[in-house]
Design a protein around this motif. Structure first.
Motif, PDB file in Angstrom:
ATOM      1  N   ALA A  24      -3.497   6.811  11.650  1.00 18.85           N
ATOM      2  CA  ALA A  24      -2.710   7.629  12.590  1.00 18.85           C
ATOM      3  C   ALA A  24      -2.707   9.588  11.429  1.00 18.85           C
ATOM      4  CB  ALA A  24      -0.862   7.698  12.567  1.00 18.85           C
ATOM      5  N   GLY A  25      -3.497   9.136  10.170  1.00 18.68           N
ATOM      6  CA  GLY A  25      -3.187  10.584   9.621  1.00 18.68           C
ATOM      7  C   GLY A  25      -2.371  11.742   9.740  1.00 18.68           C
ATOM      8  N   GLU A  26      -1.228  11.334  10.002  1.00 21.86           N
ATOM      9  CA  GLU A  26      -0.527  13.015  10.794  1.00 21.86           C
ATOM     10  C   GLU A  26       0.597  12.982   8.960  1.00 21.86           C
ATOM     11  OE1 GLU A  26       1.872  10.834  13.699  1.00 21.86           O
ATOM     12  OE2 GLU A  26      -0.034  11.142  15.089  1.00 21.86           O
ATOM     13  N   THR A  27       0.957  11.845   8.249  1.00 18.05           N
ATOM     14  CA  THR A  27       2.329  12.150   7.349  1.00 18.05           C
ATOM     15  C   THR A  27       1.191  12.427   5.881  1.00 18.05           C
ATOM     16  OG1 THR A  27       3.276   9.847   7.588  1.00 18.05           O
ATOM     17  CG2 THR A  27       4.002  12.052   9.021  1.00 18.05           C
ATOM     18  N   TYR A  28      -0.048  11.513   5.527  1.00 18.57           N
ATOM     19  CA  TYR A  28      -0.739  11.481   4.109  1.00 18.57           C
ATOM     20  C   TYR A  28      -2.031  11.310   4.889  1.00 18.57           C
ATOM     21  CZ  TYR A  28       2.908   8.720   1.652  1.00 18.57           C
ATOM     22  OH  TYR A  28       4.282   7.808   1.512  1.00 18.57           O
TER      23      TYR A  28
END
Length: 110
Positions: A24-28
């Motif tokens: 997803a690449g949203e939080t890391y």
């Protein structure tokens, strides 16, 4: 809820819970295309103390503790956590954080 040091038997579960978060690449800010081996290596790197959170015998969260910097910053702890997407909002990350703070103090971090 039980939080304990990671064991080799936990590796597949940690990769499975981390994979959708990495993708997803949203939080890391990890590369979204990391393969499973790289995801596992991220969590169990030699400079990290890794622990998991189990609910009813299922790994639903993972965290690590490490020195924030080498040398002059090695007295400061750094931690990171991931919670299985389906278990968000259940207090897992908060519990992992509390565990990390206690563990950091026990290890002499200030």
């Amino acid at each position: 809820m039980q939080i304990r040091p990671i064991e080799a038997r936990d590796y597949p579960a940690v990769v499975a819970l981390a994979r959708p978060i990495v993708r997803a690449g949203e939080t890391y800010t990890l590369p979204r295309d990391m393969d499973d081996g790289a995801i596992l290596d991220y969590w169990v790197a030699p400079d990290k103390v890794t622990f998991v959170c189990e609910l009813d015998g299922v790994v639903e969260g993972v965290g690590y503790l490490r020195s924030n910097q080498r040398g002059g910053g090695d007295h400061v702890a750094n931690a990171a956590f991931m919670t299985a997407v389906a278990r968000r909002g259940k207090g897992i990350a908060s519990a992992l954080c509390a565990y990390a703070i206690d563990d950091a103090r026990a290890r002499g971090y200030r």
